[in-house]
Design a protein around this motif. Sequence first.
Motif, short mmCIF file in Angstrom:
data_model
loop_
_atom_site.label_atom_id
_atom_site.label_comp_id
_atom_site.label_asym_id
_atom_site.label_seq_id
_atom_site.Cartn_x
_atom_site.Cartn_y
_atom_site.Cartn_z
N ILE A 70 101.50 103.51 25.81
CA ILE A 70 101.77 103.31 27.18
C ILE A 70 100.37 103.49 27.99
CG2 ILE A 70 103.17 103.81 29.41
CD1 ILE A 70 105.34 104.72 27.34
N VAL A 71 100.03 102.43 28.80
CA VAL A 71 98.73 102.71 29.57
C VAL A 71 99.22 102.66 30.88
CG1 VAL A 71 96.48 101.47 29.99
CG2 VAL A 71 97.44 101.09 27.65
N SER A 72 98.57 103.80 31.63
CA SER A 72 98.93 104.01 33.03
C SER A 72 98.29 102.98 34.07
CB SER A 72 98.50 105.53 33.25
OG SER A 72 97.10 105.37 33.47
N GLU A 73 98.82 103.08 34.85
CA GLU A 73 98.36 102.01 36.06
C GLU A 73 96.96 102.32 36.50
OE1 GLU A 73 99.75 99.20 36.92
OE2 GLU A 73 101.20 99.58 35.47
N LYS A 74 96.73 103.76 36.67
CA LYS A 74 95.39 104.08 36.99
C LYS A 74 94.28 103.44 36.04
CE LYS A 74 92.89 108.27 38.15
NZ LYS A 74 91.64 107.75 37.72
N ARG A 75 94.59 103.59 34.68
CA ARG A 75 93.62 103.14 33.61
C ARG A 75 93.29 101.79 33.94
NH1 ARG A 75 93.03 105.99 28.21
NH2 ARG A 75 92.71 108.18 28.76
N LYS A 76 94.58 101.04 34.25
CA LYS A 76 94.43 99.60 34.12
C LYS A 76 93.49 99.17 35.52
CE LYS A 76 98.61 98.48 32.08
NZ LYS A 76 100.08 98.14 32.11
N GLU A 77 93.76 99.93 36.43
CA GLU A 77 92.90 99.58 37.55
C GLU A 77 91.48 99.88 37.44
OE1 GLU A 77 94.70 101.75 41.02
OE2 GLU A 77 96.72 100.66 40.78
N ASP A 78 91.10 101.13 36.68
CA ASP A 78 89.75 101.65 36.46
C ASP A 78 89.16 100.38 35.43
OD1 ASP A 78 90.07 103.75 38.31
OD2 ASP A 78 90.53 105.06 36.32
N GLN A 79 89.81 100.00 34.54
CA GLN A 79 89.48 98.93 33.69
C GLN A 79 88.97 97.80 34.32
OE1 GLN A 79 89.00 99.36 30.00
NE2 GLN A 79 87.71 97.52 30.60
N LYS A 80 89.75 97.09 35.45
CA LYS A 80 89.41 96.03 35.87
C LYS A 80 88.44 96.09 37.07
CE LYS A 80 94.23 94.11 36.16
NZ LYS A 80 95.52 93.98 36.85
N ALA A 81 88.10 97.41 37.70
CA ALA A 81 87.19 97.72 38.42
C ALA A 81 85.76 97.76 37.69
CB ALA A 81 87.11 98.85 39.24
N VAL A 82 85.70 98.38 36.54
CA VAL A 82 84.57 98.42 35.67
C VAL A 82 84.09 96.86 35.15
CG1 VAL A 82 83.63 99.09 33.42
CG2 VAL A 82 84.62 100.67 35.14
N ASP A 83 85.29 96.32 34.47
CA ASP A 83 84.98 94.90 34.14
C ASP A 83 84.55 94.06 35.19
OD1 ASP A 83 85.76 95.65 31.70
OD2 ASP A 83 87.81 94.47 31.67
N ALA A 84 84.99 94.06 36.34
CA ALA A 84 84.39 93.10 37.50
C ALA A 84 83.05 93.41 37.72
CB ALA A 84 85.28 93.46 38.76
N ALA A 85 82.69 94.63 37.68
CA ALA A 85 81.16 95.00 37.78
C ALA A 85 80.17 94.42 36.80
CB ALA A 85 80.86 96.47 38.32
N LEU A 86 80.95 94.59 35.46
CA LEU A 86 80.08 94.25 34.25
C LEU A 86 80.03 92.92 33.99
CD1 LEU A 86 81.28 96.79 31.19
CD2 LEU A 86 78.97 96.56 32.18
N MET A 87 80.96 92.05 34.47
CA MET A 87 81.24 90.57 34.33
C MET A 87 80.21 90.03 35.14
SD MET A 87 82.81 90.02 31.83
CE MET A 87 82.66 88.36 31.92
#
Length: 185
Positions: free
Chosen positions: A138-155
């Motif tokens: 189970i992945v928390s919503e906070k982790r999902k949001e953090d992943q999206k934020a980091v991915d957006a900057a990396l992309m």
Amino acid sequence: MTKKIKLASTPTVTTVDGKYYPAEDAPAKSTSKTVRNPTKIRASITPGTILILLAGRFRGKRVICLKALESGLLLVSGPYQVNGVPLRRVSPSYVIATSTKIDVSSVDVSAFDDKYFARSEESVKGELFEGDAPKPAIVSEKRKEDQKAVDAALMKVVGGVDLLEAYLKAKFSLTKNDKPHKMVF
């Protein structure tokens, strides 16, 4: 031919007012404590270096090193939308550093430390063989949001470099005739 026999020294027996005689094999108390030195990370591994994971679930995947954590582990990400590798900690001994480097100074990773990745007490408390079926992760919503934020900057960074996205998607593998000691990464 003569052999030298080394005799073990017997520990000294101390008495306290003649009432207590400790066993001869009692271990001596150590006054010094071991101090762990922080892991020294290779000079080739810096933030922005493309790494190849050598072990674990994502072995063979290429990832981007974001920073070195205090524990000596590396914070890496795929990005998740490119090759499916989420934000995770990796030991530097299980990666190969490539010569490809990108600028990740625009990616904010100040919120990520070893406490961020620590397991919650609820997941640790369960019994060893509690159930028959394994529980889904189970992945928390906070982790999902953090992943999206980091991915957006990396992309943004990955999109600015020609063929880098295809390079990160490609899995690293060796064939029968490959000589890894002669390869330049």
